[in-house]
Design an enzyme around this catalytic site. Structure first.
Site, PDB file in Angstrom:
ATOM      1  N   ASP A   8       2.093  -0.162   9.066  1.00 36.33           N
ATOM      2  CA  ASP A   8       1.143  -0.515   8.011  1.00 36.33           C
ATOM      3  C   ASP A   8       0.476  -1.819   8.437  1.00 36.33           C
ATOM      4  O   ASP A   8       0.911  -2.480   9.388  1.00 36.33           O
ATOM      5  CB  ASP A   8       1.883  -0.717   6.675  1.00 36.33           C
ATOM      6  CG  ASP A   8       0.942  -1.141   5.552  1.00 36.33           C
ATOM      7  OD1 ASP A   8      -0.178  -0.591   5.462  1.00 36.33           O
ATOM      8  OD2 ASP A   8       1.308  -2.037   4.762  1.00 36.33           O
ATOM      9  N   SER A   9      -0.556  -2.198   7.689  1.00 33.45           N
ATOM     10  CA  SER A   9      -1.214  -3.471   7.968  1.00 33.45           C
ATOM     11  C   SER A   9      -0.323  -4.643   7.569  1.00 33.45           C
ATOM     12  O   SER A   9      -0.636  -5.779   7.918  1.00 33.45           O
ATOM     13  CB  SER A   9      -2.495  -3.546   7.148  1.00 33.45           C
ATOM     14  OG  SER A   9      -2.166  -3.515   5.775  1.00 33.45           O
ATOM     15  N   TYR A  40      -6.303  -4.556   6.321  1.00 26.36           N
ATOM     16  CA  TYR A  40      -7.159  -3.656   7.107  1.00 26.36           C
ATOM     17  C   TYR A  40      -8.333  -3.149   6.252  1.00 26.36           C
ATOM     18  O   TYR A  40      -9.394  -2.824   6.778  1.00 26.36           O
ATOM     19  CB  TYR A  40      -6.371  -2.420   7.564  1.00 26.36           C
ATOM     20  CG  TYR A  40      -5.439  -2.628   8.747  1.00 26.36           C
ATOM     21  CD1 TYR A  40      -5.171  -3.886   9.264  1.00 26.36           C
ATOM     22  CD2 TYR A  40      -4.832  -1.524   9.341  1.00 26.36           C
ATOM     23  CE1 TYR A  40      -4.304  -4.044  10.338  1.00 26.36           C
ATOM     24  CE2 TYR A  40      -3.971  -1.676  10.419  1.00 26.36           C
ATOM     25  CZ  TYR A  40      -3.709  -2.937  10.914  1.00 26.36           C
ATOM     26  OH  TYR A  40      -2.855  -3.082  11.974  1.00 26.36           O
ATOM     27  N   GLY A  41      -8.080  -3.034   4.963  1.00 23.82           N
ATOM     28  CA  GLY A  41      -9.011  -2.329   4.078  1.00 23.82           C
ATOM     29  C   GLY A  41     -10.401  -2.917   4.003  1.00 23.82           C
ATOM     30  O   GLY A  41     -11.341  -2.255   3.583  1.00 23.82           O
ATOM     31  N   CYS A  71      -0.243   3.650   5.766  1.00 20.86           N
ATOM     32  CA  CYS A  71      -1.358   2.838   5.301  1.00 20.86           C
ATOM     33  C   CYS A  71      -2.500   3.801   5.010  1.00 20.86           C
ATOM     34  O   CYS A  71      -2.890   4.574   5.888  1.00 20.86           O
ATOM     35  CB  CYS A  71      -1.734   1.855   6.408  1.00 20.86           C
ATOM     36  SG  CYS A  71      -3.222   0.920   6.089  1.00 20.86           S
ATOM     37  N   ASN A  72      -2.986   3.758   3.773  1.00 21.46           N
ATOM     38  CA  ASN A  72      -4.073   4.673   3.412  1.00 21.46           C
ATOM     39  C   ASN A  72      -5.354   4.337   4.156  1.00 21.46           C
ATOM     40  O   ASN A  72      -6.095   5.231   4.546  1.00 21.46           O
ATOM     41  CB  ASN A  72      -4.337   4.618   1.907  1.00 21.46           C
ATOM     42  CG  ASN A  72      -3.248   5.267   1.088  1.00 21.46           C
ATOM     43  OD1 ASN A  72      -3.394   6.381   0.623  1.00 21.46           O
ATOM     44  ND2 ASN A  72      -2.136   4.581   0.905  1.00 21.46           N
ATOM     45  N   GLU A 150       0.777  -9.167  -0.725  1.00 24.07           N
ATOM     46  CA  GLU A 150       1.276  -9.856   0.482  1.00 24.07           C
ATOM     47  C   GLU A 150       1.736 -11.277   0.133  1.00 24.07           C
ATOM     48  O   GLU A 150       2.653 -11.800   0.732  1.00 24.07           O
ATOM     49  CB  GLU A 150       0.193  -9.901   1.579  1.00 24.07           C
ATOM     50  CG  GLU A 150      -0.127  -8.545   2.207  1.00 24.07           C
ATOM     51  CD  GLU A 150       0.915  -8.049   3.227  1.00 24.07           C
ATOM     52  OE1 GLU A 150       1.595  -8.875   3.854  1.00 24.07           O
ATOM     53  OE2 GLU A 150       1.045  -6.820   3.374  1.00 24.07           O
ATOM     54  N   CYS A 182      -2.860   3.320  -1.947  1.00 30.18           N
ATOM     55  CA  CYS A 182      -2.585   2.213  -1.041  1.00 30.18           C
ATOM     56  C   CYS A 182      -1.089   1.981  -1.120  1.00 30.18           C
ATOM     57  O   CYS A 182      -0.522   1.942  -2.221  1.00 30.18           O
ATOM     58  CB  CYS A 182      -3.343   0.963  -1.492  1.00 30.18           C
ATOM     59  SG  CYS A 182      -2.885  -0.508  -0.549  1.00 30.18           S
ATOM     60  N   THR A 183      -0.453   1.841   0.026  1.00 33.36           N
ATOM     61  CA  THR A 183       1.008   1.746   0.006  1.00 33.36           C
ATOM     62  C   THR A 183       1.511   0.391  -0.503  1.00 33.36           C
ATOM     63  O   THR A 183       2.707   0.212  -0.675  1.00 33.36           O
ATOM     64  CB  THR A 183       1.592   2.051   1.400  1.00 33.36           C
ATOM     65  OG1 THR A 183       0.964   1.184   2.358  1.00 33.36           O
ATOM     66  CG2 THR A 183       1.345   3.496   1.795  1.00 33.36           C
ATOM     67  N   HIS A 184       0.592  -0.542  -0.736  1.00 31.43           N
ATOM     68  CA  HIS A 184       1.016  -1.798  -1.370  1.00 31.43           C
ATOM     69  C   HIS A 184       1.169  -1.616  -2.887  1.00 31.43           C
ATOM     70  O   HIS A 184       1.855  -2.397  -3.535  1.00 31.43           O
ATOM     71  CB  HIS A 184      -0.020  -2.899  -1.136  1.00 31.43           C
ATOM     72  CG  HIS A 184       0.013  -3.521   0.221  1.00 31.43           C
ATOM     73  ND1 HIS A 184      -0.367  -2.854   1.354  1.00 31.43           N
ATOM     74  CD2 HIS A 184       0.388  -4.767   0.620  1.00 31.43           C
ATOM     75  CE1 HIS A 184      -0.242  -3.672   2.403  1.00 31.43           C
ATOM     76  NE2 HIS A 184       0.217  -4.828   1.976  1.00 31.43           N
TER      77      HIS A 184
HETATM   78  N1  DGL Z   1      -1.088  -0.599   2.620  1.00 33.10           N
HETATM   79  C1  DGL Z   1      -2.420  -0.399   3.115  1.00 33.10           C
HETATM   80  C2  DGL Z   1      -3.028   0.861   2.526  1.00 33.10           C
HETATM   81  O1  DGL Z   1      -2.279   1.720   2.149  1.00 33.10           O
HETATM   82  C3  DGL Z   1      -3.200  -1.626   2.893  1.00 33.10           C
HETATM   83  C4  DGL Z   1      -4.377  -1.641   3.730  1.00 33.10           C
HETATM   84  C5  DGL Z   1      -4.965  -2.985   3.928  1.00 33.10           C
HETATM   85  O2  DGL Z   1      -4.403  -3.762   4.694  1.00 33.10           O
HETATM   86  O3  DGL Z   1      -5.994  -3.246   3.354  1.00 33.10           O
HETATM   87  O4  DGL Z   1      -4.223   1.037   2.441  1.00 33.10           O
END
Ligand code: DGL
Length: 261
Positions: A8-9, A40-41, A71-72, A150, A182-184
């Site tokens: 993931d990011s 990343y988003g 990570c989506n 984060e 989003c996995t967060h």
């Molecule tokens: N957990 C990532 C996701 O599912 C976060 C992506 C990001 O870093 O923006 O999209």
């Protein structure tokens, strides 16, 4: 046992690692959180693809034999590139969550929240419409939520205000199902549920992805050779911070040793 590589990011993909650990505790896994380059988003597709290729190479070097893009944002833009570049099975987080949303939604009115990259890619709408062409999909990008998680700001007034602001347009749309794209976001599940209302079912992409892995392994039993020894779990990050350490502990509900990659 096949070693699972998860990236993931940042720390969000740990919600996927945790779900895998709970559903398939016998599997060894190696995690990589690219904390130094999160989020990343808000980056371009080309950059997210490059980072995803590098992250996968790192996991393969650690012995991973199957990759979960936890990570989506990366799943929505980099899945194709990873499947072309690497021979190992690649599991992404979008299709499992979309399929579960279609299965659960009665009205066909489905909301999606995610990062800008995920929402802009349109992959969720496309996947949902392929499964259920009559669905009405409503999307909302929530770019501030990843940095808040984060930072560990998971129960602050500021976070609640921002969630309220993001969910406000969705509240009028009479959705009955909302994908946490989003996995967060599973870390903010209670705040999101409270704000969107109890009548809306939340689809957690981390849980659905762990179930997708379970189905994949059930169809490929030759990949599961039992070694009898207890599985090794390692957690690597590209930057070691106190906030990441604290969030890892919160997500796994136990101390987790993060190692600098
Ligand atoms: N957990 C990532 C996701 O599912 C976060 C992506 C990001 O870093 O923006 O999209």
């Amino acid at each position: 046992m096949i070693m699972i590589g998860i990236f993931d990011s940042g720390i969000g993909g740990m919600t996927v690692a945790r779900a895998v650990e709970q559903l398939l505790p016998e599997l060894p896994l190696v995690y990589y959180g690219d904390i130094a380059r999160t989020p990343y988003g808000s980056k371009s597709a080309a950059t997210i693809i490059n980072y995803s290729l590098e992250n996968t190479e790192f996991l393969l070097k650690q012995g991973a034999e199957l990759i979960i893009i936890a990570c989506n944002s990366a799943s929505s833009v980099a899945t194709e590139a990873l499947r072309q570049e690497f021979k190992v099975p690649i599991i992404e987080v979008i299709s499992p969550a979309a399929a579960e949303a279609v299965r659960q939604s009665r009205s066909g009115r489905i909301g999606i929240i995610g990062t800008r990259a995920t929402i802009r890619s349109g992959v969720y709408e496309q996947t949902i419409r392929e499964l259920a062409p009559d669905s009405q999909v409503v999307t909302q990008a929530c770019p501030l939520l990843v940095p808040l998680v984060e930072e560990g700001w998971t129960n602050r007034q500021e976070t609640k205000m921002i969630i309220r602001r993001y969910l406000h347009p969705l509240k009028d749309q009479q959705i009955d199902t909302l994908i946490l794209g989003c996995t967060h976001y599973p870390v903010l599940k209670e705040l999101i549920q409270h704000r969107i209302g109890r009548r809306v079912s939340l689809i957690d992409s981390s849980i659905e992805t762990a179930k997708a892995l379970q189905r994949f392994l059930a169809h490929n039993p030759d990949l599961i050779k039992s070694t009898g020894s207890s599985p090794n779990h390692s957690y690597f990050v590209s930057d070691l911070t106190d906030a990441a350490q604290a969030m890892a502990r919160k997500i796994f509900q136990r101390p987790v040793e993060l190692r600098l990659a």
